[in-house]
Design a protein around this motif. Structure first.
Motif, PDB file in Angstrom:
ATOM      1  N   ALA A  16       0.865  -1.191   0.000  1.00 28.44           N
ATOM      2  CA  ALA A  16       0.000   0.000   0.000  1.00 28.44           C
ATOM      3  C   ALA A  16       0.898   1.235   0.000  1.00 28.44           C
ATOM      4  N   GLY A  18       1.047   3.760  -2.102  1.00 27.69           N
ATOM      5  CA  GLY A  18       0.566   4.934  -2.827  1.00 27.69           C
ATOM      6  C   GLY A  18       1.133   4.982  -4.242  1.00 27.69           C
ATOM      7  N   GLN A  41      -1.629  19.545  -7.621  1.00 30.21           N
ATOM      8  CA  GLN A  41      -1.219  20.733  -6.869  1.00 30.21           C
ATOM      9  C   GLN A  41      -2.444  21.268  -6.124  1.00 30.21           C
ATOM     10  N   ILE A  42      -2.198  21.801  -4.930  1.00 32.83           N
ATOM     11  CA  ILE A  42      -3.290  22.226  -4.058  1.00 32.83           C
ATOM     12  C   ILE A  42      -2.845  23.475  -3.293  1.00 32.83           C
ATOM     13  N   TYR A  69     -12.279  22.779  -6.981  1.00 36.60           N
ATOM     14  CA  TYR A  69     -13.140  22.784  -5.800  1.00 36.60           C
ATOM     15  C   TYR A  69     -12.554  23.699  -4.748  1.00 36.60           C
ATOM     16  N   ALA A  82      -7.950  20.644  -7.294  1.00 34.36           N
ATOM     17  CA  ALA A  82      -6.545  20.282  -7.356  1.00 34.36           C
ATOM     18  C   ALA A  82      -6.257  20.026  -8.822  1.00 34.36           C
ATOM     19  N   ARG A 123       1.676  16.816  -4.732  1.00 32.11           N
ATOM     20  CA  ARG A 123       1.915  15.417  -4.366  1.00 32.11           C
ATOM     21  C   ARG A 123       1.471  14.525  -5.524  1.00 32.11           C
ATOM     22  N   CYS A 124       1.822  13.247  -5.426  1.00 29.29           N
ATOM     23  CA  CYS A 124       1.418  12.310  -6.474  1.00 29.29           C
ATOM     24  C   CYS A 124       0.348  11.356  -5.965  1.00 29.29           C
ATOM     25  N   ARG A 125      -0.706  11.216  -6.767  1.00 21.33           N
ATOM     26  CA  ARG A 125      -1.772  10.248  -6.453  1.00 21.33           C
ATOM     27  C   ARG A 125      -1.430   8.911  -7.115  1.00 21.33           C
ATOM     28  N   PRO A 126      -1.920   7.825  -6.544  1.00 21.30           N
ATOM     29  CA  PRO A 126      -1.702   6.525  -7.184  1.00 21.30           C
ATOM     30  C   PRO A 126      -2.806   6.231  -8.205  1.00 21.30           C
ATOM     31  N   ALA A 146      -3.305  -2.997  -1.981  1.00 18.72           N
ATOM     32  CA  ALA A 146      -4.313  -2.001  -1.560  1.00 18.72           C
ATOM     33  C   ALA A 146      -3.792  -0.652  -2.054  1.00 18.72           C
ATOM     34  N   HIS A 149      -5.817   4.230  -5.551  1.00 18.21           N
ATOM     35  CA  HIS A 149      -7.032   4.966  -5.165  1.00 18.21           C
ATOM     36  C   HIS A 149      -7.123   6.363  -5.770  1.00 18.21           C
ATOM     37  N   HIS A 150      -6.121   6.741  -6.510  1.00 18.86           N
ATOM     38  CA  HIS A 150      -6.164   7.963  -7.325  1.00 18.86           C
ATOM     39  C   HIS A 150      -6.689   9.166  -6.536  1.00 18.86           C
ATOM     40  N   ARG A 151      -7.780   9.777  -6.968  1.00 13.34           N
ATOM     41  CA  ARG A 151      -8.260  11.019  -6.340  1.00 13.34           C
ATOM     42  C   ARG A 151      -9.068  10.780  -5.080  1.00 13.34           C
ATOM     43  N   GLY A 153      -8.454   8.383  -2.346  1.00  6.61           N
ATOM     44  CA  GLY A 153      -7.863   7.490  -1.354  1.00  6.61           C
ATOM     45  C   GLY A 153      -8.239   7.795   0.079  1.00  6.61           C
TER      46      GLY A 153
HETATM   47  C1  LIG Z   1      -3.459  17.384  -4.279  1.00 10.38           C
HETATM   48  C2  LIG Z   1      -4.226  16.143  -3.866  1.00 10.38           C
HETATM   49  C3  LIG Z   1      -5.524  16.266  -3.383  1.00 10.38           C
HETATM   50  C4  LIG Z   1      -6.233  15.141  -2.992  1.00 10.38           C
HETATM   51  N1  LIG Z   1      -7.492  15.302  -2.504  1.00 10.38           N
HETATM   52  C5  LIG Z   1      -8.177  14.214  -2.098  1.00 10.38           C
HETATM   53  C6  LIG Z   1      -9.479  14.343  -1.551  1.00 10.38           C
HETATM   54  O1  LIG Z   1     -10.021  15.441  -1.422  1.00 10.38           O
HETATM   55  N2  LIG Z   1     -10.135  13.212  -1.163  1.00 10.38           N
HETATM   56  C7  LIG Z   1      -9.592  11.977  -1.303  1.00 10.38           C
HETATM   57  O2  LIG Z   1     -10.239  11.011  -0.948  1.00 10.38           O
HETATM   58  N3  LIG Z   1      -8.359  11.819  -1.809  1.00 10.38           N
HETATM   59  C8  LIG Z   1      -7.637  12.894  -2.227  1.00 10.38           C
HETATM   60  N4  LIG Z   1      -6.397  12.743  -2.756  1.00 10.38           N
HETATM   61  C9  LIG Z   1      -5.896  11.388  -3.034  1.00 10.38           C
HETATM   62  C10 LIG Z   1      -5.329  10.732  -1.813  1.00 10.38           C
HETATM   63  O3  LIG Z   1      -4.350  11.559  -1.221  1.00 10.38           O
HETATM   64  C11 LIG Z   1      -4.696   9.390  -2.240  1.00 10.38           C
HETATM   65  O4  LIG Z   1      -5.613   8.642  -2.990  1.00 10.38           O
HETATM   66  C12 LIG Z   1      -4.317   8.623  -0.979  1.00 10.38           C
HETATM   67  O5  LIG Z   1      -3.347   9.327  -0.249  1.00 10.38           O
HETATM   68  C13 LIG Z   1      -3.768   7.258  -1.327  1.00 10.38           C
HETATM   69  O6  LIG Z   1      -3.568   6.600  -0.102  1.00 10.38           O
HETATM   70  P1  LIG Z   1      -2.508   5.452   0.023  1.00 10.38           P
HETATM   71  O7  LIG Z   1      -2.488   5.034   1.450  1.00 10.38           O
HETATM   72  O8  LIG Z   1      -2.735   4.425  -1.042  1.00 10.38           O
HETATM   73  O9  LIG Z   1      -1.109   6.154  -0.374  1.00 10.38           O
HETATM   74  P2  LIG Z   1      -0.330   7.294   0.415  1.00 10.38           P
HETATM   75  O10 LIG Z   1      -1.222   8.123   1.232  1.00 10.38           O
HETATM   76  O11 LIG Z   1       0.542   7.943  -0.625  1.00 10.38           O
HETATM   77  O12 LIG Z   1       0.580   6.462   1.416  1.00 10.38           O
HETATM   78  C14 LIG Z   1       1.580   5.587   0.910  1.00 10.38           C
HETATM   79  C15 LIG Z   1       2.623   5.397   1.990  1.00 10.38           C
HETATM   80  O13 LIG Z   1       3.561   4.415   1.559  1.00 10.38           O
HETATM   81  C16 LIG Z   1       4.851   4.854   1.897  1.00 10.38           C
HETATM   82  N5  LIG Z   1       5.807   4.217   0.986  1.00 10.38           N
HETATM   83  C17 LIG Z   1       6.108   4.529  -0.284  1.00 10.38           C
HETATM   84  N6  LIG Z   1       7.043   3.700  -0.771  1.00 10.38           N
HETATM   85  C18 LIG Z   1       7.351   2.835   0.224  1.00 10.38           C
HETATM   86  C19 LIG Z   1       8.253   1.732   0.344  1.00 10.38           C
HETATM   87  N7  LIG Z   1       9.037   1.353  -0.666  1.00 10.38           N
HETATM   88  N8  LIG Z   1       8.309   1.069   1.515  1.00 10.38           N
HETATM   89  C20 LIG Z   1       7.512   1.442   2.546  1.00 10.38           C
HETATM   90  N9  LIG Z   1       6.641   2.470   2.497  1.00 10.38           N
HETATM   91  C21 LIG Z   1       6.560   3.151   1.353  1.00 10.38           C
HETATM   92  C22 LIG Z   1       4.793   6.364   1.724  1.00 10.38           C
HETATM   93  O14 LIG Z   1       5.823   6.985   2.447  1.00 10.38           O
HETATM   94  C23 LIG Z   1       3.423   6.670   2.297  1.00 10.38           C
HETATM   95  O15 LIG Z   1       3.475   6.838   3.692  1.00 10.38           O
HETATM   96  C24 LIG Z   1      -5.651  13.853  -3.130  1.00 10.38           C
HETATM   97  C25 LIG Z   1      -4.342  13.739  -3.599  1.00 10.38           C
HETATM   98  C26 LIG Z   1      -3.628  14.868  -3.962  1.00 10.38           C
HETATM   99  C27 LIG Z   1      -2.215  14.721  -4.471  1.00 10.38           C
END
Ligand SMILES: Cc1cc2nc3c(=O)[nH]c(=O)nc-3n(C[C@H](O)[C@H](O)[C@H](O)COP(=O)(O)OP(=O)(O)OC[C@H]3O[C@@H](n4cnc5c(N)ncnc54)[C@H](O)[C@@H]3O)c2cc1C
Length: 194
Positions: A16, A18, A41-42, A69, A82, A123-126, A146, A149-151, A153
């Motif tokens: 997971a 990201g 960007q936000i 938004y 964003a 930041r980068c979305r997945p 897991a 989750h793109h926008r 998550g």
């Molecule tokens: C500008 C912006 C606005 C957004 N607005 C919204 C919103 O309004 N509502 C919404 O629902 N979503 C929003 N999102 C999307 C949301 O942020 C992501 O979908 C969500 O963060 C994904 O969650 P995740 O846990 O999969 O990944 P992340 O939150 O990115 O967490 C991944 C984790 O894995 C860790 N990691 C990476 N590589 C490794 C490795 N090799 N070993 C161990 N750990 C590692 C990282 O350090 C991080 O802690 C937005 C995203 C952006 C960029």
């Protein structure tokens, strides 16, 4: 798996990571999920006290084809988001990105121009090939995905966490998550990860 430089053995690993999920070291390339980074960007703005509350609920709109938004915070701040940019792993805040967000937000709520610009971030979305989550058993025994989750998550964190817990404890994903199982990409080429 390494934590603090120490190898940790586990029967099951939930990947997971990201936007970095497609390039986690130690996972064979063929088992990595087809996740690409989608830059966003936000902006955070502070509304001057005499203008509060500028808006009392989230305002969403499309300005010249760009979605934007504005989210009001209880402390008088506004979050503007964003952008969505296919630029690989790029977390640079650009003049063009900030300009576009402010321009489009001002078109919806003109008084945005009176607010203080407090913070910018990128930041980068997945993103997955179909931009939907990738949740479920991966291509290796004991690998669970897991990600993707793109926008959405944050919004989907609860349902994904519960679904993964079900998979780990009961051995199967709940029905509502099965359309998001990784196997749907089995016949496709993985997305290039810059
Ligand atoms: C500008 C912006 C606005 C957004 N607005 C919204 C919103 O309004 N509502 C919404 O629902 N979503 C929003 N999102 C999307 C949301 O942020 C992501 O979908 C969500 O963060 C994904 O969650 P995740 O846990 O999969 O990944 P992340 O939150 O990115 O967490 C991944 C984790 O894995 C860790 N990691 C990476 N590589 C490794 C490795 N090799 N070993 C161990 N750990 C590692 C990282 O350090 C991080 O802690 C937005 C995203 C952006 C960029």
């Amino acid at each position: 798996m390494r934590h603090g430089g120490t190898a940790v053995a586990a029967d099951v690993v939930v990947l997971a990571a990201g936007a970095a999920s497609g390039r986690v070291p130690g996972v064979p390339a063929a088992a990595l999920p087809p996740v690409r980074p989608v830059k966003g960007q936000i902006l955070r703005l502070r509304v001057p006290a005499p203008l509060r509350p500028l808006i009392s609920r989230t305002v969403r709109g499309t300005v010249c084809g760009n979605p934007v938004y504005l989210v009001p915070r209880a402390d008088g701040e506004l979050v503007l988001g964003a952008t969505s940019e296919e630029l690989g792993f790029d977390e640079t805040v650009t003049a063009g990105g900030v300009h576009a967000l402010l321009r489009d937000a001002q078109a919806l709520v003109p008084a945005v121009g009176e607010a203080e610009l407090v913070e910018t971030a990128a930041r980068c979305r997945p993103g997955s090939p179909d931009n939907a989550p990738i949740v479920g058993a991966g291509a290796l025994p004991g690998l669970v995905l897991a990600t993707g989750h793109h926008r959405n998550g944050m919004l989907l964190a609860g349902v994904t966490g519960e679904g993964i817990a079900d998979l780990l404890t009961a051995g199967e994903l709940p029905g509502h998550l099965r359309p998001f199982a990784p196997g749907r990409f089995a016949a496709r080429e993985p997305a290039p990860v810059p």
